[in-house]
Design a protein around this motif. Structure first.
Motif, PDB file in Angstrom:
ATOM      1  N   ALA A 210      51.327  10.948 -67.838  1.00  0.00           N
ATOM      2  CA  ALA A 210      50.978  10.061 -68.910  1.00  0.00           C
ATOM      3  C   ALA A 210      51.408  10.478 -70.275  1.00  0.00           C
ATOM      4  N   ARG A 211      51.323  11.792 -70.817  1.00  0.00           N
ATOM      5  CA  ARG A 211      51.961  12.345 -71.924  1.00  0.00           C
ATOM      6  C   ARG A 211      53.342  12.019 -72.119  1.00  0.00           C
ATOM      7  N   CYS A 212      54.096  12.170 -71.098  1.00  0.00           N
ATOM      8  CA  CYS A 212      55.266  11.855 -71.152  1.00  0.00           C
ATOM      9  C   CYS A 212      55.814  10.440 -71.349  1.00  0.00           C
ATOM     10  N   GLY A 213      54.845   9.711 -70.780  1.00  0.00           N
ATOM     11  CA  GLY A 213      55.181   8.029 -70.816  1.00  0.00           C
ATOM     12  C   GLY A 213      54.639   7.586 -71.996  1.00  0.00           C
ATOM     13  N   CYS A 214      53.817   8.293 -72.763  1.00  0.00           N
ATOM     14  CA  CYS A 214      53.408   7.712 -74.006  1.00  0.00           C
ATOM     15  C   CYS A 214      54.174   7.307 -75.070  1.00  0.00           C
ATOM     16  N   ARG A 215      54.263   6.005 -75.347  1.00  0.00           N
ATOM     17  CA  ARG A 215      55.158   5.269 -76.513  1.00  0.00           C
ATOM     18  C   ARG A 215      54.337   4.878 -77.971  1.00  0.00           C
ATOM     19  N   GLY A 216      53.151   5.367 -77.863  1.00  0.00           N
ATOM     20  CA  GLY A 216      52.436   4.788 -78.934  1.00  0.00           C
ATOM     21  C   GLY A 216      52.679   6.043 -80.216  1.00  0.00           C
ATOM     22  N   VAL A 217      52.166   5.740 -81.347  1.00  0.00           N
ATOM     23  CA  VAL A 217      52.443   6.439 -82.611  1.00  0.00           C
ATOM     24  C   VAL A 217      50.966   7.112 -82.901  1.00  0.00           C
ATOM     25  N   SER A 218      49.850   6.401 -82.347  1.00  0.00           N
ATOM     26  CA  SER A 218      48.537   6.719 -82.936  1.00  0.00           C
ATOM     27  C   SER A 218      48.324   8.079 -82.181  1.00  0.00           C
ATOM     28  N   PRO A 219      47.689   8.987 -83.013  1.00  0.00           N
ATOM     29  CA  PRO A 219      47.306  10.528 -82.302  1.00  0.00           C
ATOM     30  C   PRO A 219      46.245  10.350 -81.479  1.00  0.00           C
ATOM     31  N   PHE A 220      45.179   9.375 -81.550  1.00  0.00           N
ATOM     32  CA  PHE A 220      44.050   9.231 -80.595  1.00  0.00           C
ATOM     33  C   PHE A 220      44.189   9.478 -79.334  1.00  0.00           C
ATOM     34  N   PRO A 221      44.907   8.499 -78.558  1.00  0.00           N
ATOM     35  CA  PRO A 221      45.004   8.521 -77.206  1.00  0.00           C
ATOM     36  C   PRO A 221      45.723   9.729 -76.631  1.00  0.00           C
ATOM     37  N   LEU A 222      46.647  10.367 -77.365  1.00  0.00           N
ATOM     38  CA  LEU A 222      47.073  11.585 -76.758  1.00  0.00           C
ATOM     39  C   LEU A 222      46.216  12.873 -77.067  1.00  0.00           C
ATOM     40  N   ALA A 223      45.346  12.862 -78.273  1.00  0.00           N
ATOM     41  CA  ALA A 223      44.374  13.998 -78.401  1.00  0.00           C
ATOM     42  C   ALA A 223      43.353  13.656 -77.439  1.00  0.00           C
ATOM     43  N   GLU A 224      42.981  12.562 -76.951  1.00  0.00           N
ATOM     44  CA  GLU A 224      41.751  12.384 -75.924  1.00  0.00           C
ATOM     45  C   GLU A 224      42.205  13.003 -74.639  1.00  0.00           C
ATOM     46  N   LEU A 225      43.363  12.490 -74.245  1.00  0.00           N
ATOM     47  CA  LEU A 225      44.303  12.965 -73.129  1.00  0.00           C
ATOM     48  C   LEU A 225      43.900  14.369 -73.049  1.00  0.00           C
ATOM     49  N   GLU A 226      44.387  15.118 -74.044  1.00  0.00           N
ATOM     50  CA  GLU A 226      44.642  16.700 -74.015  1.00  0.00           C
ATOM     51  C   GLU A 226      43.137  17.205 -74.081  1.00  0.00           C
ATOM     52  N   PHE A 227      42.203  16.541 -74.615  1.00  0.00           N
ATOM     53  CA  PHE A 227      40.724  17.093 -74.399  1.00  0.00           C
ATOM     54  C   PHE A 227      40.517  17.061 -73.265  1.00  0.00           C
ATOM     55  N   GLN A 228      40.611  15.891 -72.375  1.00  0.00           N
ATOM     56  CA  GLN A 228      40.091  15.561 -71.214  1.00  0.00           C
ATOM     57  C   GLN A 228      40.640  16.875 -70.204  1.00  0.00           C
ATOM     58  N   CYS A 229      41.905  16.973 -70.227  1.00  0.00           N
ATOM     59  CA  CYS A 229      42.625  18.050 -69.359  1.00  0.00           C
ATOM     60  C   CYS A 229      42.184  19.392 -69.662  1.00  0.00           C
ATOM     61  N   GLY A 230      41.809  19.762 -70.971  1.00  0.00           N
ATOM     62  CA  GLY A 230      40.979  20.758 -71.325  1.00  0.00           C
ATOM     63  C   GLY A 230      39.388  21.131 -70.748  1.00  0.00           C
ATOM     64  N   GLN A 231      38.946  19.837 -70.951  1.00  0.00           N
ATOM     65  CA  GLN A 231      37.459  20.082 -70.489  1.00  0.00           C
ATOM     66  C   GLN A 231      37.465  20.183 -68.783  1.00  0.00           C
ATOM     67  N   ALA A 232      38.551  19.742 -68.146  1.00  0.00           N
ATOM     68  CA  ALA A 232      38.661  19.672 -66.918  1.00  0.00           C
ATOM     69  C   ALA A 232      38.648  21.214 -66.262  1.00  0.00           C
ATOM     70  N   TRP A 233      39.777  21.935 -67.106  1.00  0.00           N
ATOM     71  CA  TRP A 233      39.878  23.310 -66.638  1.00  0.00           C
ATOM     72  C   TRP A 233      38.763  24.251 -66.982  1.00  0.00           C
ATOM     73  N   LEU A 234      38.009  23.791 -68.243  1.00  0.00           N
ATOM     74  CA  LEU A 234      36.813  24.522 -68.758  1.00  0.00           C
ATOM     75  C   LEU A 234      35.757  24.381 -67.636  1.00  0.00           C
ATOM     76  N   ALA A 235      35.503  23.334 -67.117  1.00  0.00           N
ATOM     77  CA  ALA A 235      34.522  23.127 -65.981  1.00  0.00           C
ATOM     78  C   ALA A 235      34.799  23.827 -65.092  1.00  0.00           C
ATOM     79  N   LYS A 236      36.040  23.974 -64.452  1.00  0.00           N
ATOM     80  CA  LYS A 236      36.284  24.627 -63.305  1.00  0.00           C
ATOM     81  C   LYS A 236      36.335  26.340 -63.641  1.00  0.00           C
ATOM     82  N   GLY A 237      36.101  26.803 -64.791  1.00  0.00           N
ATOM     83  CA  GLY A 237      35.997  28.022 -65.141  1.00  0.00           C
ATOM     84  C   GLY A 237      37.065  28.750 -65.567  1.00  0.00           C
ATOM     85  N   ASP A 238      38.019  28.087 -66.076  1.00  0.00           N
ATOM     86  CA  ASP A 238      39.376  28.684 -66.458  1.00  0.00           C
ATOM     87  C   ASP A 238      39.829  28.422 -68.127  1.00  0.00           C
ATOM     88  N   PRO A 239      38.863  29.329 -68.827  1.00  0.00           N
ATOM     89  CA  PRO A 239      39.227  28.883 -70.070  1.00  0.00           C
ATOM     90  C   PRO A 239      40.646  29.363 -70.829  1.00  0.00           C
TER      91      PRO A 239
END
Length: 343
Positions: free
Chosen positions: A156-185
């Motif tokens: 998704a990040r590779c395919g993003c063509r927008g200029v707003s920082p919000f969608p990509l920042a949210e994507l990165e946050f969600q992926c980080g949360q997934a790893w945090l929930a799995k116990g991999d800080p």
């Protein structure tokens, strides 16, 4: 954030003067909710819900109004109301793809994973764009599969063509949360730091990064960040997170202060939005709040609303803490998912 604030306030002025179009109302509700999420402000989420109600009152025949209200209802975990509004939007002629995206989000939230996955895959087959890729990544993250989620997030990040920082920042946050929930800080940190670099005011990402700091022994750094978040945000989760880190760091006096503040805020929010805060309140009382008996009722309420593996696990933990025996083999949380490949 300055541009977002200016846009929201400009649209609000036009709405108050009666000069806002349907598209303007849709944008106002969406951006107000976005600001609330990014800044950790419950008052903005409530404001967005009120604006969605006003949009429906002004334009009851506009399907966009129903979708706006459905999103607000889902945000506050009023899932039957959200699905009812989506049905109304369908009757008013909203296109199928938009409806499928909204329905999939609600179905996923209530643990109907196979149904949500079918809709996600269908959307991806029709149009493999940023939204479809991100949605499938979120499905894998919800199912406890951060490695698979990460692959879809990267696509998704590779395919993003927008200029707003919000969608990509949210994507990165969600992926980080997934790893945090799995116990991999450590892996979580890579994504959460990217989100904060891209959008420094992103409160959930900053809190996630503080969680990674605490897990890796950087207690002072975590406390410094969480103090600011707990002061600036009206969401009690950050005061509760700070209290937990302080308690672990042998600072009981300050921990008690933040714990009391979180308890007061959860009490107020549970009176206004019991569906939305039942899970967080239960987790708080079960852990740093120190009252497992008080945790069981909201945990059961949350399970009735959304019978997900996480909700079942929360109920079981609460029952064990209050001395109730788990209810048989079905109590073991198992994620329902299709065995068919996702590629």
């Amino acid at each position: 954030m300055g541009n977002l604030d200016a846009r929201v306030e400009g649209l609000a002025v036009r709405a108050a003067r009666g000069h806002l179009t349907g598209a303007g109302w849709e944008e106002l509700v969406e951006l107000t909710a976005l600001r609330g999420h990014v800044l950790g402000r419950v008052d903005d989420a409530e404001r967005a819900a009120s604006l969605a109600e006003a949009f429906v009152a002004r334009a009851p025949g506009d399907p966009r109004a129903r979708v706006a209200r459905a999103r607000s209802a889902a945000l506050f975990h009023r899932f039957p109301a959200a699905l009812a509004d989506l049905d109304a939007a369908a009757a008013l002629g909203l296109d199928g793809r938009s409806l499928d995206e909204e329905r999939a989000a609600v179905l996923q939230a209530v643990g109907r994973y196979d149904e949500a996955l079918a809709l996600r895959r269908h959307a991806l087959s029709k149009r493999p764009d940023f939204d479809a890729l991100t949605a499938l990544a979120r499905w894998h993250a919800e199912c406890g599969e951060p490695a698979e989620a990460e692959r879809w997030f990267l696509a998704a990040r590779c395919g993003c063509r927008g200029v707003s920082p919000f969608p990509l920042a949210e994507l990165e946050f969600q992926c980080g949360q997934a790893w945090l929930a799995k116990g991999d800080p450590a892996r979580a940190r890579v994504w959460l730091e990217a989100a904060v670099r891209r959008l420094p005011p992103h409160v959930p990402a900053r809190a996630g990064l503080a969680g990674a700091d605490a897990a890796q022994g950087r207690t002072s750094a975590a406390i410094g960040v969480l103090r600011r978040l707990a002061l600036d945000s009206d969401d009690p989760r950050y005061a509760a997170q700070l209290a937990a880190v302080l308690a672990d760091g042998q600072a009981p006096s300050e921990a008690r202060y933040w714990c009391a503040l979180a308890a007061d805020r959860y009490g107020r929010l549970m009176r206004r939005h019991p569906e939305a805060y039942a899970d967080h309140a239960a987790e708080f009382w079960l852990t740093v709040g120190g009252d497992p008996g008080r945790a069981l009722r909201p945990a059961l309420h949350n399970l009735a609303l959304r019978p997900t593996p996480r909700a079942r696990a929360l109920v079981e933990r609460a029952r064990c803490r209050v001395g109730q025996h788990p209810r048989g083999p079905r109590s073991t949380p198992v994620v329902r998912r299709s065995t068919e490949g996702t590629r």
